[in-house]
Structure formats: C-alpha cells, structure tokens
Design a protein around this motif. Sequence first.
Motif, short mmCIF file in Angstrom:
data_model
loop_
_atom_site.label_atom_id
_atom_site.label_comp_id
_atom_site.label_asym_id
_atom_site.label_seq_id
_atom_site.Cartn_x
_atom_site.Cartn_y
_atom_site.Cartn_z
N CYS A 135 12.66 10.93 -1.62
CA CYS A 135 11.79 10.28 -0.63
C CYS A 135 11.30 11.26 0.43
O CYS A 135 11.95 12.27 0.71
CB CYS A 135 12.56 9.15 0.07
N PRO A 136 10.17 10.93 1.07
CA PRO A 136 9.67 11.75 2.18
C PRO A 136 10.51 11.48 3.44
O PRO A 136 11.22 10.48 3.51
CB PRO A 136 8.24 11.26 2.37
N PRO A 137 10.40 12.37 4.45
CA PRO A 137 11.17 12.18 5.68
C PRO A 137 10.53 11.14 6.60
O PRO A 137 10.04 11.46 7.68
CB PRO A 137 11.16 13.57 6.33
N SER A 138 10.55 9.91 6.19
CA SER A 138 9.90 8.85 6.96
C SER A 138 10.33 7.52 6.38
O SER A 138 10.79 7.45 5.23
CB SER A 138 8.38 9.05 6.83
N LEU A 139 10.19 6.47 7.17
CA LEU A 139 10.47 5.13 6.62
C LEU A 139 9.14 4.45 6.34
O LEU A 139 8.95 3.27 6.62
CB LEU A 139 11.33 4.33 7.59
N ASN A 140 8.20 5.19 5.79
CA ASN A 140 6.85 4.66 5.56
C ASN A 140 6.78 3.86 4.26
O ASN A 140 7.78 3.59 3.62
CB ASN A 140 5.84 5.82 5.57
N ILE A 141 5.57 3.55 3.88
CA ILE A 141 5.36 2.70 2.71
C ILE A 141 5.91 3.35 1.43
O ILE A 141 6.35 2.65 0.52
CB ILE A 141 3.85 2.35 2.56
N LEU A 142 5.93 4.68 1.38
CA LEU A 142 6.47 5.35 0.19
C LEU A 142 7.98 5.11 0.08
O LEU A 142 8.49 4.76 -0.98
CB LEU A 142 6.17 6.85 0.24
N ALA A 155 -5.90 -2.28 -0.68
CA ALA A 155 -6.08 -3.72 -0.49
C ALA A 155 -5.29 -4.43 -1.59
O ALA A 155 -5.85 -5.01 -2.50
CB ALA A 155 -7.56 -4.07 -0.55
N ASN A 156 -4.01 -4.31 -1.47
CA ASN A 156 -3.18 -4.82 -2.55
C ASN A 156 -1.92 -5.40 -1.91
O ASN A 156 -1.13 -4.67 -1.32
CB ASN A 156 -2.83 -3.66 -3.48
N GLU A 157 -1.76 -6.67 -2.01
CA GLU A 157 -0.61 -7.29 -1.37
C GLU A 157 0.69 -6.84 -2.01
O GLU A 157 1.76 -7.02 -1.46
CB GLU A 157 -0.73 -8.82 -1.38
N LYS A 158 0.59 -6.23 -3.18
CA LYS A 158 1.80 -5.74 -3.85
C LYS A 158 2.02 -4.25 -3.60
O LYS A 158 2.72 -3.59 -4.35
CB LYS A 158 1.70 -6.02 -5.36
N ARG A 159 1.47 -3.73 -2.53
CA ARG A 159 1.56 -2.27 -2.36
C ARG A 159 2.99 -1.77 -2.15
O ARG A 159 3.26 -0.62 -2.39
CB ARG A 159 0.63 -1.78 -1.26
N SER A 160 3.90 -2.64 -1.71
CA SER A 160 5.30 -2.22 -1.60
C SER A 160 5.99 -2.23 -2.97
O SER A 160 7.11 -1.75 -3.11
CB SER A 160 6.09 -3.15 -0.68
N PHE A 161 5.32 -2.82 -3.95
CA PHE A 161 5.93 -3.00 -5.28
C PHE A 161 5.36 -2.04 -6.32
O PHE A 161 5.66 -2.17 -7.50
CB PHE A 161 5.72 -4.44 -5.77
N LEU A 162 4.53 -1.09 -5.87
CA LEU A 162 3.87 -0.22 -6.85
C LEU A 162 4.89 0.53 -7.69
O LEU A 162 4.81 0.57 -8.92
CB LEU A 162 2.94 0.77 -6.14
N LEU A 163 5.87 1.15 -7.03
CA LEU A 163 6.86 1.94 -7.78
C LEU A 163 7.77 1.01 -8.59
O LEU A 163 8.11 1.31 -9.73
CB LEU A 163 7.69 2.81 -6.83
N HIS A 164 8.13 -0.10 -8.00
CA HIS A 164 8.95 -1.08 -8.73
C HIS A 164 8.26 -1.46 -10.05
O HIS A 164 8.86 -1.42 -11.12
CB HIS A 164 9.17 -2.33 -7.87
N ASP A 165 6.99 -1.81 -9.95
CA ASP A 165 6.29 -2.26 -11.15
C ASP A 165 6.14 -1.12 -12.16
O ASP A 165 6.28 -1.31 -13.36
CB ASP A 165 4.93 -2.86 -10.78
N ALA A 166 5.86 0.08 -11.64
CA ALA A 166 5.70 1.23 -12.54
C ALA A 166 7.01 1.54 -13.27
O ALA A 166 6.99 1.99 -14.42
CB ALA A 166 5.23 2.45 -11.75
N ILE A 214 -1.88 4.75 0.33
CA ILE A 214 -1.20 3.60 -0.25
C ILE A 214 -1.20 2.44 0.74
O ILE A 214 -1.40 1.29 0.37
CB ILE A 214 0.21 4.02 -0.70
N SER A 215 -1.02 2.78 2.03
CA SER A 215 -1.02 1.72 3.05
C SER A 215 -2.36 1.00 3.09
O SER A 215 -2.43 -0.19 3.37
CB SER A 215 -0.75 2.31 4.42
N LEU A 216 -3.42 1.75 2.86
CA LEU A 216 -4.76 1.17 2.97
C LEU A 216 -5.15 0.36 1.74
O LEU A 216 -6.15 -0.35 1.75
CB LEU A 216 -5.80 2.28 3.17
#
Length: 271
Positions: free
Chosen positions: A136-143, A107-118, A103-105
């Motif tokens: 959530c996963p055990p991380s503060l990553n993009i997910l 090429a989508n400037e909206k990658r932080s909004f994928l779940l929001h939009d879905a 997901i981080s890779l």
Amino acid sequence: MNLSRATQPKIIAVANQKGGVGKTTTAINLGAALAKAGRRVLLIDLDPQGNASTGLGIEADQRRLTTYDFLIGEALPAECANQTTIDGLTIIPATTDLSSADISLMANEKRSFLLHDALHQPAIDELGLDYILIDCPPSLNILTVNAMVAANTVVVPLQSEFFALEGLSQLMLTVREVRQSANPDLRIEGIVLTMYDQRNNLSQQVEADARDNLGDLVFNTVIPRNVRLSEAPSFALSVFDYDPTSKGAAAYLALASEIMAKEPQSLQRSS
Ligand SMILES: Nc1ncnc2c1ncn2[C@@H]1O[C@H](COP(=O)(O)OP(=O)(O)OP(=O)(O)O)[C@@H](O)[C@H]1O
Ligand SMILES: [Mg+2]
C-alpha cells in the motif's frame, strides 16, 4: 504432486499511512520468503511510487500493463503479472498513472471495490495462488481503502522509533470503518516491528509498549535494522538473492513461518 487448491488465496494488505516504515521491504521479502517455502505468491504494487516493482527488477519501460489496468478491469491478471527472479513470486507493477486522484474522481459508486472485484474474478483462480500481498501507499486514501476492502488481513509494519504507536490508532480506525461497511471479516494479521536495533533502548521501549498495548497482535518476529535489507532493492533483488545469510533474510523467513502456521492443513503439507 499437483496439490488441489480447495481454498482461495489469502489476501494480505501491507499497510501503514506513515511513510518509510518498511511496507515495501516487508511486501517484497515476505512475498519472497513465502515463495521460497513453496507458496505461489502474487504481489500487487498499489503504490504509484512503484517501489516494489523497481525493487523486484521490473524496469519502468517494462511496465506495460499495470495495477491501474488491472483495477479498472482493462486487463486480465495473467496479462499484468510479471515473473520475478524468484520462483513462485509474480508482481503486478505500478506506475504513476495509479494516482489515487484518478480513482477518487471515478464516477463509480463501487470505486472502493475495484481491487476487491479484480481479485475475486474467476481468472484469479486460474493462477493457482496461495497468497496475494498488496503493497500500500503511505496514506489512508482510496487506494489503501481498496486494499482493505479486498483483503482478508492486514500486516502493519511499525518502525521501532518514537511516535511509532501514534499513527496506529488512525490506521485501526480505518480498519474498523472498513469492517463496519464493506468487509466485516477483515482482520489484523499482525503488527511487525521493523528496523529494530537491539542495542538501542528506544527500540526496546517501542517493543515493550507495543506488546503491552497490543498483546498478541504483535508478531513474535521483529525485523532488525539490517543494511542488507536496504541494499538489496538497488540490485533489484530480494534479500534472499542478495544475501541469504543476512539477519534480514532470517527475520523475513521467521515472519513467513508465523503466517504459514495459520494455514489450513492442506497447504502445510507442501512445506
Ligand atoms: N529492516 C530494515 N533495515 C534497514 N533498512 C530498512 C529496513 N526496512 C526498510 N529499510 C529501508 O528504509 C527505507 C524505507 O523502507 P520502505 O521503502 O520499505 O518503507 P515504506 O513504508 O514502503 O515507504 P513508503 O511509505 O515511502 O512506501 C528504505 O530505504 C529501505 O531500504
Ligand atoms: Mg513503500
């Protein structure tokens, strides 16, 4: 009676970057408790480990359409959602293809909004949901950032042990950053002490510290350390199906009640 649902489902992210603090146990059993109280709940497994999916009996070979397909807009919510053994509780399962790297890779400037939009597409309304819980996963990553951008509130499980409060400031910082950028209305639903051992001074100390420092942000309900809660997922059951008389089941019902107490009147009628 078919109550009209004027309000959008409340979206709650269950998050803490610390591993093994009870996020998945909380997501499963809070979801089940809300469903037991007559709410329609969708659980989204946002962890590539897929523990919530396994814990609710969705075998790996059954996970045809997953959170990943849902996030990238390749599948409709109704196609991804699996019925669980609990009436009113569905889950979108996860597999390892939900790696944050993918997901981080993107090429989508909206990658932080994928779940929001879905989650804000009209096809979600058709499911008639009251709550959407995100494990959530055990991380503060993009997910996890996706979860916070999509959510109304965050439930933070805090394990009743030494250092528990240390990681919390980092989590709060991320919440603040998301609030300042993508989601100004994001709130903390509450911090819930998990694996609480009443006979242990340390548990009591962590609780006292948490209540002193965080006040009303801490739920009244604490989740006890309870072996039934840890056994239930290996039978692919929520604690309510595994041992409804356990202390763990009672605690998650109480937690659900605290959350439902904040509902608009129209929903409370259906309790
Ligand atoms: N209240 C509890 N009493 C006893 N055992 C518990 C309790 N809550 C969670 N556990 C057990 O502790 C372990 C970690 O819990 P869980 O998987 O819910 O944490 P997590 O935060 O989702 O972990 P991860 O960060 O790996 O996703 C599991 O084995 C679970 O069964
Ligand atoms: Mg987990």
